[in-house]
Design an enzyme around this catalytic site. Structure first.
Site, PDB file in Angstrom:
ATOM      1  CD  GLU A 153      -2.553   1.343   2.637  1.00  0.00           C
ATOM      2  OE1 GLU A 153      -3.487   2.161   2.703  1.00  0.00           O
ATOM      3  OE2 GLU A 153      -2.215   0.588   3.578  1.00  0.00           O
ATOM      4  CD  GLU A 159      -0.720   8.496   7.174  1.00  0.00           C
ATOM      5  OE1 GLU A 159      -0.682   7.303   7.550  1.00  0.00           O
ATOM      6  OE2 GLU A 159      -1.735   9.022   6.669  1.00  0.00           O
ATOM      7  CG  ASP A 186      -6.019   4.593   1.542  1.00  0.00           C
ATOM      8  OD1 ASP A 186      -6.642   5.669   1.382  1.00  0.00           O
ATOM      9  OD2 ASP A 186      -5.984   3.998   2.632  1.00  0.00           O
ATOM     10  CG  HIS A 189      -2.588   6.922   1.703  1.00  0.00           C
ATOM     11  ND1 HIS A 189      -2.222   7.737   2.742  1.00  0.00           N
ATOM     12  CD2 HIS A 189      -2.932   5.733   2.268  1.00  0.00           C
ATOM     13  CE1 HIS A 189      -2.329   7.074   3.892  1.00  0.00           C
ATOM     14  NE2 HIS A 189      -2.766   5.863   3.619  1.00  0.00           N
ATOM     15  NE  ARG A 218      -7.476   7.860   6.427  1.00  0.00           N
ATOM     16  CZ  ARG A 218      -6.978   6.858   5.703  1.00  0.00           C
ATOM     17  NH1 ARG A 218      -7.800   6.022   5.108  1.00  0.00           N
ATOM     18  NH2 ARG A 218      -5.683   6.716   5.543  1.00  0.00           N
ATOM     19  CD  GLU A 247      -7.038   2.421   6.556  1.00  0.00           C
ATOM     20  OE1 GLU A 247      -6.274   1.630   7.125  1.00  0.00           O
ATOM     21  OE2 GLU A 247      -6.671   3.201   5.669  1.00  0.00           O
TER      22      GLU A 247
END
Length: 277
Positions: A153, A159, A186, A189, A218, A247
């Site tokens: 991923e 991060e 994702d 991201h 998010r 997520e």
């Protein structure tokens, strides 16, 4: 496509991106009641799961384990593949291999997110990549005979400083040389790192095996400003049939977030199917 929800045990750290942080049985029952097809388990180690009990629960509520994510291996125990110390790398491999064995029990994938590590100060990207690929090779040798996919991923620059965008992820997946190593994308991201959702998905279409879904903030899909029309159009174009797993942050509360995600994604899937007819 199927819809999944990321959940974690009650003792998961506060920074785990899951909606339900509770007893796994209760979280899975809630996900099933909302209409999810499967769940992603965010775990530190395989011993957190009673395999027999979980199989009975899944049969009863009619969902599956889509993926086991390894972020807590890094966040809690600081085990990761690019660590300068060989003993730490060996421990990371052992932990991931334990999750691979657990995933094999359920036909699930294993996510390699933050557990891949980062580029240490004073070291080069090539050093980090060499360590990562060596550890990935060891894990793939365990995963491949068990039929378990290891999904890499890309994670945004705020991060980590290693494998940030889909192109970098795709390159390292190809370089691994293992058929069981795939790419995971994702949307959160991607929104930060990739210039185009369409171009990224099309470039990785033969390797993308799993997708995390969240909006730009998010939060649950529909509560931000991501171009979901574009995303669903390109997923239809490339013929993606895997999981879309939410997520997301548990805001304004866990149930409301989970309900919004499945409601919004289900509606988009129906709209997309109708458009193709």
């Amino acid at each position: 496509m199927k819809l999944g929800l990321a959940v974690a045990p009650r003792d998961a750290p506060p920074d785990a991106f899951v909606v339900f942080r509770d007893d796994l049985e209760r979280s899975i029952e809630r996900a099933a009641s909302l209409g999810y097809d499967g769940v992603e388990l965010a775990l530190r180690e395989a011993a957190q799961v009673n395999v027999g009990a979980l199989k009975r629960l899944l049969t009863r509520v009619g969902v599956e384990i889509a993926c086991i994510s390894s972020g807590q291996v890094f966040a809690v125990d600081r085990l990761y593949f690019t660590h300068p110390e060989e003993a730490v790398r060996r421990a990371a491999i052992e932990r991931i291999c334990g999750l691979i064995g657990l995933a094999a029990e359920f036909g699930a994938k294993v996510n390699l997110g933050r557990a891949r590590g980062f580029i240490h100060d004073g070291e080069t990207a090539e050093t980090a990549k060499a360590r990562f690929l060596a550890c990935l090779d060891r894990c793939a040798q365990v995963a491949d005979p068990l039929g378990v996919e290891l999904i890499v991923e890309p994670v945004n620059r705020y991060e980590t400083n290693f494998i940030n965008n889909c192109q970098e992820g795709l390159e390292i997946v190809k370089e691994s040389g293992h058929a069981c190593v795939k790419l995971m994308t994702d949307l959160f991201h991607m929104n930060i790192e990739d210039a185009s959702f369409g171009e990224a998905f099309k470039a990785g279409k033969d390797y993308i095996s799993y997708i995390h879904v969240a909006d730009s903030n998010r939060l649950a899909p529909g509560w931000g400003h991501l171009p979901f029309d574009e995303v669903f159009q390109v997923l239809a174009e490339i013929g993606y049939q895997g999981y879309l797993t939410a997520e997301i942050l548990p805001k304004p509360d866990p149930y409301a977030a989970a309900a919004q995600a499945v409601r919004y994604l289900s509606a988009r899937l129906k709209r997309s199917a109708h458009t193709r007819c």
